[in-house]
Structure formats: C-alpha cells, structure tokens
Design a protein around this motif. Structure first.
Motif, mmCIF file in Angstrom:
data_model
loop_
_atom_site.group_PDB
_atom_site.id
_atom_site.type_symbol
_atom_site.label_atom_id
_atom_site.label_comp_id
_atom_site.label_asym_id
_atom_site.label_seq_id
_atom_site.Cartn_x
_atom_site.Cartn_y
_atom_site.Cartn_z
ATOM 1 N N ILE A 169 0.843 -1.198 0.000
ATOM 2 C CA ILE A 169 0.000 0.000 0.000
ATOM 3 C C ILE A 169 0.876 1.246 0.000
ATOM 4 C CG2 ILE A 169 -1.714 1.314 1.318
ATOM 5 C CD1 ILE A 169 -2.758 -1.373 2.389
ATOM 6 N N VAL A 170 1.930 1.235 0.824
ATOM 7 C CA VAL A 170 2.847 2.378 0.892
ATOM 8 C C VAL A 170 3.508 2.601 -0.466
ATOM 9 C CG1 VAL A 170 5.008 3.223 1.892
ATOM 10 C CG2 VAL A 170 3.285 2.183 3.361
ATOM 11 N N TYR A 171 4.021 1.530 -1.064
ATOM 12 C CA TYR A 171 4.686 1.668 -2.362
ATOM 13 C C TYR A 171 3.694 2.061 -3.461
ATOM 14 C CZ TYR A 171 9.142 -0.078 -0.659
ATOM 15 O OH TYR A 171 10.326 -0.203 0.016
ATOM 16 N N GLY A 172 2.475 1.549 -3.358
ATOM 17 C CA GLY A 172 1.460 1.908 -4.345
ATOM 18 C C GLY A 172 1.068 3.369 -4.274
ATOM 19 N N VAL A 173 1.106 3.956 -3.078
ATOM 20 C CA VAL A 173 0.746 5.362 -2.907
ATOM 21 C C VAL A 173 1.925 6.271 -3.224
ATOM 22 C CG1 VAL A 173 0.075 7.110 -1.198
ATOM 23 C CG2 VAL A 173 -1.068 4.883 -1.227
ATOM 24 N N LYS A 174 3.123 5.880 -2.794
ATOM 25 C CA LYS A 174 4.286 6.766 -2.868
ATOM 26 C C LYS A 174 5.011 6.748 -4.211
ATOM 27 C CE LYS A 174 4.680 8.529 1.399
ATOM 28 N NZ LYS A 174 4.865 9.969 1.663
ATOM 29 N N ILE A 175 5.053 5.587 -4.873
ATOM 30 C CA ILE A 175 5.808 5.477 -6.129
ATOM 31 C C ILE A 175 4.867 5.664 -7.304
ATOM 32 C CG2 ILE A 175 7.277 4.001 -7.545
ATOM 33 C CD1 ILE A 175 8.309 2.691 -5.069
ATOM 34 N N LYS A 176 5.091 6.720 -8.069
ATOM 35 C CA LYS A 176 4.173 7.097 -9.142
ATOM 36 C C LYS A 176 4.056 6.004 -10.198
ATOM 37 C CE LYS A 176 3.180 10.875 -12.372
ATOM 38 N NZ LYS A 176 2.877 9.995 -13.510
ATOM 39 N N GLN A 177 5.189 5.371 -10.560
ATOM 40 C CA GLN A 177 5.133 4.340 -11.605
ATOM 41 C C GLN A 177 4.186 3.213 -11.222
ATOM 42 O OE1 GLN A 177 8.015 5.673 -10.262
ATOM 43 N NE2 GLN A 177 9.769 5.137 -11.578
ATOM 44 N N ILE A 178 4.281 2.771 -9.947
ATOM 45 C CA ILE A 178 3.426 1.669 -9.487
ATOM 46 C C ILE A 178 1.991 2.147 -9.331
ATOM 47 C CG2 ILE A 178 2.966 0.117 -7.551
ATOM 48 C CD1 ILE A 178 5.947 -0.154 -7.175
ATOM 49 N N ARG A 179 1.811 3.350 -8.799
ATOM 50 C CA ARG A 179 0.452 3.893 -8.630
ATOM 51 C C ARG A 179 -0.271 3.968 -9.974
ATOM 52 N NH1 ARG A 179 1.784 8.249 -6.270
ATOM 53 N NH2 ARG A 179 1.629 9.732 -7.993
ATOM 54 N N ASP A 180 0.420 4.463 -10.992
ATOM 55 C CA ASP A 180 -0.196 4.569 -12.318
ATOM 56 C C ASP A 180 -0.530 3.200 -12.898
ATOM 57 O OD1 ASP A 180 0.070 7.290 -12.108
ATOM 58 O OD2 ASP A 180 1.878 7.414 -13.365
ATOM 59 N N LYS A 181 0.372 2.221 -12.683
ATOM 60 C CA LYS A 181 0.135 0.869 -13.215
ATOM 61 C C LYS A 181 -1.039 0.201 -12.511
ATOM 62 C CE LYS A 181 3.701 1.251 -15.905
ATOM 63 N NZ LYS A 181 3.517 1.508 -17.339
ATOM 64 N N VAL A 182 -1.178 0.414 -11.194
ATOM 65 C CA VAL A 182 -2.300 -0.174 -10.448
ATOM 66 C C VAL A 182 -3.616 0.425 -10.929
ATOM 67 C CG1 VAL A 182 -3.388 -0.330 -8.171
ATOM 68 C CG2 VAL A 182 -0.945 -0.738 -8.396
#
Length: 316
Positions: free
Chosen positions: A292-305
């Motif tokens: 959840i932290v990485y999904g919120v903080k890292i833009k690349q992962i947030r965009d992919k999710v």
C-alpha cells in the motif's frame, strides 16, 4: 549423571496454545487477522504481477521491491494460516519437523527482509549520490550477486538455530504458549541447558539486523547530504520523494521489531498475552502495509495499479 531416553530427542508433536488468556476470543480475533492476511496476499501479488509483466519496471529498485514482496508473502504465510487453524478449528498440534520448518522460515524471512531493506537503501544511495554511474554499478550481474549474497547470509545465520534445537532433549511438557514455533519458546521446553540457544538466538540474528540498520543509516546520511546540496528546491523534493516510500517501510519494519525485542528481553512486567498478540500483528501488518505504501508513494506503481483495475472495470 542424568540420562535421557533417546526418544526424548524426538518429541513427536507440540501443542500450540494460541494467545494465552484470550482463548475464548480466538474466533473473533481470527477475523481481523484473516482480513489483514488476505490484504497482504492480494497487495503483494499485485505488486509482483505488475513488476513481472511491465518492462518499464525492470529496474534494480523494482527487482529488490519484488524480492521484498515475495519475502513478505513467505513471512506471513509461514505464520498466519496455522494461527487461523488454531483460532477457528482448534488444530493446535504441530509435528517437531513442522515446528522446526515454521521456525526456520519465520526467522529466515525476518532476517532476509532486513537485508533487502538495507540493499534498497544502497540502491537509493547510488541513484541519488551517483546517478551517472547507476547503470554501471547496479548491473544485472551485480544485482544477482547481491541477491545471492543476502539470501546466503540469512540462511547461514538462521540454520544453526535448527541444529541448536535438534540437539535438545524434550522430556517435559510439549505445550508452547504461542501461536507459532518461535526459537526461544521451543527451547524453553527442553530439560537441558539452553544458554547457547539464548545467546545465539539473541545476539547473532539481532547483531545482523543491527548491522543492516547501521548501513541504512549511513546510506541515508550520504543521501541527505547530497539532497541538501542540490541547487533547486524542486530537485530536492523529487530526490526526497523517491526515498519517501522506502523510509516509511523501514519505520514500519524496524520500529515494532525492536520494540518487541526490547520488551521481550527487558520489560518483564509486560504480559505474555501482549507479547504474543504483538508478535502476531508484526507477522501480518508490515506485509499488508508495504504494498500500500509503495502503491501510494511510487508514481510508476500507482499509475500501473490504476491502469490495471480501470482496464478490468472496462472489461466488466
């Protein structure tokens, strides 16, 4: 001289009590544990899937992140399903080999998690302090050497614990006041001197983890020095932003870990119920929170999710 029956070295089965003092609430306690565990499995699985299928995420940072997600899955799965079987089905028995296996996997995963966070701190140091040399330093060959190195180190640190337990005679009670097989909890059931177990079980793994913390601290000292030398405020914020998720995960991992260790060793007035409840939360909460932290903080992962789930909604 006291002699032990040879069969005492093979205790057969142990009985895991669960959370002492809260046995009547086991069914209800299991519900939030199950929900958090499912969250951990889903979050880390999505993270692994995205990093595997998306070539833009095939970088050292995301490779280490996928390794962290995989280790978190192993860590939580080694403890939570057995805990839930105790809470909901009363399946308290565990064989001696099964107990040793669970203990090894839990301790190994913990030490490996710590090593991965240390390597990720080094990755951020190279990315921020030596950006032009990042690709030449963290080559695929170097990354694989690092992965093999930290995996072998964790294995070498924890494997002796298994042999320290197998040498002990268990001629007293086989009841473990815990939800899982923790090294010292099992060793205390033996009818022999366990001073070696206590010293090794406390000093060696803890010193290994402390060395990781020291190296993480050194890495971030250099990172902060480099960041504050940047001329632009936007550049400083961007550099700190790339480290934000990692710092959050470090705090989530180490703060409760050291609190539990210190409370277990020095705060003798803290109840056993609290220790075991806290230990169970520690097994399941960091693996659930990390993606959840990485999904919120890292833009690349947030965009992919967002893209992944929006595509699924469109198909439906």
């Amino acid at each position: 001289m006291t002699t032990f029956n040879v069969s005492s070295y093979n205790p057969g089965t142990f009985l895991l009590v669960g959370i002492p003092g809260l046995e009547q609430f086991h069914v209800w306690i299991g519900i939030p544990f199950c929900v958090i565990y499912i969250t951990a499995v889903m979050g880390n699985s999505v993270l692994l899937y995205l990093i595997t299928v998306d070539r833009s995420l095939h970088e050292p940072m995301f490779f280490f992140l996928s390794m962290l997600a995989m280790t978190d899955l192993i860590f939580s799965t080694a403890g939570v399903p057995k805990t839930l079987s105790i809470f909901w089905m009363g399946a308290r028995e565990i064989t001696f080999p099964g107990c040793l296996t669970q203990m090894f996997v839990l301790h190994y995963s913990f030490v490996l998690d710590s090593a991965i966070l240390m390597v990720m701190a080094f990755d951020r140091y190279v990315a921020i302090c030596l950006p032009l040399r990042y690709a030449s330093i963290l080559t695929p060959k170097t990354v694989m050497k690092i992965v093999v190195g930290i995996s072998f180190r964790s294995f070498s640190v924890i494997l002796p614990v298994v042999f320290l337990l197998t040498r002990l005679p268990f001629c007293r009670t086989h009841i473990i006041p815990h939800t899982s097989c923790e090294h010292i909890s099992v060793a205390r059931l033996a009818c022999a001197d366990i001073s070696i177990n206590i010293w090794y079980g406390f000093c060696v793994p803890i010193m290994t983890v402390i060395s990781d913390v020291v190296l993480i601290g050194i890495s971030y000292t250099f990172i902060l020095c480099a960041v504050f030398r940047l001329p632009s405020r936007d550049a400083r914020q961007k550099a700190l932003g790339t480290c934000g998720s990692h710092v959050c995960v470090i705090l989530i991992f180490y703060t409760p870990a050291f609190f539990s260790i210190l409370a277990h060793r020095f705060a003798h007035n803290v109840s056993l119920t609290f220790h075991i409840m806290f230990a169970n939360l520690y097994i399941v909460i960091p693996p659930a929170v990390n993606p959840i932290v990485y999904g919120v903080k890292i833009k690349q992962i947030r965009d992919k999710v967002i893209l992944l789930f929006s595509a699924k909604n469109t198909e439906v």
